[in-house]
Design an enzyme around this catalytic site. Structure first.
Site, PDB file in Angstrom:
ATOM      1  N   ARG A   1       0.859  -1.189   0.000  1.00 45.62           N
ATOM      2  CA  ARG A   1       0.000   0.000   0.000  1.00 45.62           C
ATOM      3  C   ARG A   1       0.897   1.241   0.000  1.00 45.62           C
ATOM      4  O   ARG A   1       2.083   1.174   0.279  1.00 45.62           O
ATOM      5  CB  ARG A   1      -0.899   0.017   1.244  1.00 45.62           C
ATOM      6  CG  ARG A   1      -0.116   0.063   2.526  1.00 45.62           C
ATOM      7  CD  ARG A   1      -0.943   0.388   3.744  1.00 45.62           C
ATOM      8  NE  ARG A   1      -0.179   0.144   4.960  1.00 45.62           N
ATOM      9  CZ  ARG A   1       0.798   0.911   5.413  1.00 45.62           C
ATOM     10  NH1 ARG A   1       1.134   1.985   4.750  1.00 45.62           N
ATOM     11  NH2 ARG A   1       1.450   0.614   6.511  1.00 45.62           N
ATOM     12  N   GLY A   2       0.284   2.393  -0.287  1.00 42.97           N
ATOM     13  CA  GLY A   2       1.028   3.627  -0.126  1.00 42.97           C
ATOM     14  C   GLY A   2       1.201   3.934   1.350  1.00 42.97           C
ATOM     15  O   GLY A   2       0.550   3.347   2.206  1.00 42.97           O
TER      16      GLY A   2
ATOM     17  N   THR B   1       2.582   1.788  10.035  1.00 45.96           N
ATOM     18  CA  THR B   1       1.443   1.891  10.937  1.00 45.96           C
ATOM     19  C   THR B   1       1.327   0.613  11.759  1.00 45.96           C
ATOM     20  O   THR B   1       2.061  -0.355  11.533  1.00 45.96           O
ATOM     21  CB  THR B   1       0.130   2.194  10.193  1.00 45.96           C
ATOM     22  OG1 THR B   1      -0.854   2.616  11.161  1.00 45.96           O
ATOM     23  CG2 THR B   1      -0.379   0.987   9.423  1.00 45.96           C
ATOM     24  N   PHE B   2       0.443   0.643  12.715  1.00 48.15           N
ATOM     25  CA  PHE B   2       0.268  -0.480  13.643  1.00 48.15           C
ATOM     26  C   PHE B   2      -1.136  -1.038  13.495  1.00 48.15           C
ATOM     27  O   PHE B   2      -2.105  -0.287  13.402  1.00 48.15           O
ATOM     28  CB  PHE B   2       0.476   0.022  15.077  1.00 48.15           C
ATOM     29  CG  PHE B   2       0.230  -1.012  16.139  1.00 48.15           C
ATOM     30  CD1 PHE B   2       0.985  -2.171  16.191  1.00 48.15           C
ATOM     31  CD2 PHE B   2      -0.754  -0.813  17.102  1.00 48.15           C
ATOM     32  CE1 PHE B   2       0.752  -3.139  17.180  1.00 48.15           C
ATOM     33  CE2 PHE B   2      -0.992  -1.758  18.090  1.00 48.15           C
ATOM     34  CZ  PHE B   2      -0.232  -2.924  18.123  1.00 48.15           C
ATOM     35  N   HIS B   3      -1.224  -2.352  13.425  1.00 53.42           N
ATOM     36  CA  HIS B   3      -2.527  -3.021  13.419  1.00 53.42           C
ATOM     37  C   HIS B   3      -2.577  -3.989  14.596  1.00 53.42           C
ATOM     38  O   HIS B   3      -1.561  -4.625  14.925  1.00 53.42           O
ATOM     39  CB  HIS B   3      -2.735  -3.811  12.128  1.00 53.42           C
ATOM     40  CG  HIS B   3      -2.626  -2.984  10.883  1.00 53.42           C
ATOM     41  ND1 HIS B   3      -3.465  -1.922  10.607  1.00 53.42           N
ATOM     42  CD2 HIS B   3      -1.779  -3.061   9.840  1.00 53.42           C
ATOM     43  CE1 HIS B   3      -3.137  -1.392   9.435  1.00 53.42           C
ATOM     44  NE2 HIS B   3      -2.115  -2.059   8.956  1.00 53.42           N
TER      45      HIS B   3
ATOM     46  N   GLY C   1      -4.762   3.864   3.292  1.00 48.22           N
ATOM     47  CA  GLY C   1      -3.645   3.564   2.391  1.00 48.22           C
ATOM     48  C   GLY C   1      -4.133   2.581   1.351  1.00 48.22           C
ATOM     49  O   GLY C   1      -4.713   1.548   1.701  1.00 48.22           O
TER      50      GLY C   1
ATOM     51  N   GLY D   1      -7.026  -0.251   2.016  1.00 43.20           N
ATOM     52  CA  GLY D   1      -8.206   0.544   2.339  1.00 43.20           C
ATOM     53  C   GLY D   1      -7.978   1.418   3.547  1.00 43.20           C
ATOM     54  O   GLY D   1      -7.120   2.282   3.536  1.00 43.20           O
TER      55      GLY D   1
ATOM     56  N   CYS E   1       2.945   6.659  10.240  1.00 38.24           N
ATOM     57  CA  CYS E   1       2.904   7.308   8.920  1.00 38.24           C
ATOM     58  C   CYS E   1       4.138   8.186   8.698  1.00 38.24           C
ATOM     59  O   CYS E   1       4.119   9.130   7.902  1.00 38.24           O
ATOM     60  CB  CYS E   1       1.623   8.125   8.735  1.00 38.24           C
ATOM     61  SG  CYS E   1       0.138   7.163   9.039  1.00 38.24           S
TER      62      CYS E   1
END
Lengths: 244, 82
Positions: A80-81, A85-87, A149, A160, A178
């Site tokens: 992705r662009g 990030t954290f999920h 993203g 998404g 980011c």
């Protein structure tokens, strides 16, 4: 009479590690591009993981390898662009596989509509949020509550947005989210000072997505998804490496 | 015959992208529609795909350089006489 809505599919993968979830998305995406599948929206939560987008850098992960191992946080490069990030469980990730021509939007317009979806969802819970010039996503004042993203191939989208419902926010302190140094983040739980059931938020996202993009979604199961794939074997899903 | 490789028009005309990586290099054989390169805005990755089955002839926008949507970033040849 309102115009008929387009038909789309909606699959909820539950909570699973990032890699198998991404493999499912990749397989479905390829078949969407081939014209074998209609619009599909994939919803999921992931086990703790830092993902690095195409314009990102590992230097924006501030934790050491040892700390990451102790915390059980994976690090994965994705297409992705965006940057890092954290999920984690409690953060809902929504990945629409949509042909932009079907919704008469270009990638940039679609990207900003995903921000609108987040803002509209939050509004239904009484959380006021908005956009921030130069800093994509949904913001509650100075704190970021949702990220966006995407990637586009042959006019079809993948990836998404992610919305912080009630994840553990502390690991965001281990990255420059980011790529922004010490960017503050928040969640629906933090904003409302109470738990919001994830299932309820998923339903709200589905309603808002349907309204914003003009879709009527039919729910399908992971088993249905496997049945749609020409070759599901590489996904090794029979081992069920996830929990619902 | 030569064919332009262009940044796809799935983004705003005014949008500027950075060439993140060339997946195929000059001399590589590619089928129409296969990925040639990745370009990215801050949050959007755009795949640039082969306009024809043939060979990548040259690259005019290198990795790390910027281009606008619709710009020509390279050339492919289908190996046929014009």
């Amino acid at each position: 009479m309102p115009p008929d809505k387009r038909k789309g599919l909606w699959v909820d993968l539950g909570t699973m590690p990032y890699k198998p979830a991404f493999d499912i998305q990749t397989a479905l995406y390829a078949e969407c591009i081939d014209g074998d599948l209609p619009t599909i929206v994939i919803v999921q939560e992931n086990n703790p993981v830092f993902t690095i987008g195409r314009t990102g850098s590992r230097s924006n992960i501030l934790a050491t390898e040892k700390e990451l191992q102790e915390l059980g946080i994976e690090v994965i490069d994705v297409n992705r662009g965006g940057d890092v990030t954290f999920h984690a469980p409690g953060q809902i990730i929504v990945s629409p596989l949509i042909f932009l021509g079907d919704i008469d939007q270009n990638a940039n317009q679609y990207f900003h509509r995903l921000e609108d979806v987040q803002i509209l969802v939050l509004d239904r819970y009484g959380i006021k949020s908005g956009k921030k010039e130069g800093y994509p996503g949904a913001w509650c004042g100075a704190e970021k509550i949702g990220s966006v993203g995407i990637a586009v191939r042959h006019g079809y989208t993948c990836h998404g947005f992610s919305l912080n419902v009630n994840p553990d926010l502390h690991p965001f302190g281990l990255i420059n989210p980011c790529g922004v140094n010490q960017m503050p983040v928040t969640s629906m739980k933090k904003m409302l000072d109470r738990e919001i059931p994830g299932e309820q938020v998923r339903k709200t996202i589905r309603d808002v997505m349907g309204d914003v993009f003009g879709f009527e979604f039919q729910t399908i199961t992971l088993a249905d998804v496997l049945g749609m794939l020409k070759d599901p074997s590489p996904l090794a899903l029979t081992q069920k490496p996830f929990v619902k | 015959m030569d064919y332009d490789i262009v940044v796809p028009s799935t983004a705003d005309g005014a949008l500027q992208v950075t060439m993140v990586s060339w997946i195929r290099k000059p001399g590589d054989s590619v089928e129409m529609g296969q990925d040639l390169a990745e370009a990215s805005t801050e949050k959007i990755t755009l795949y640039i795909t082969a306009p024809v089955t043939g060979t990548v002839k040259n690259i005019t926008v290198d990795e790390g350089e910027k281009a606008d949507v619709g710009d020509v970033v390279g050339t492919m040849s289908d190996g046929k006489e014009e």
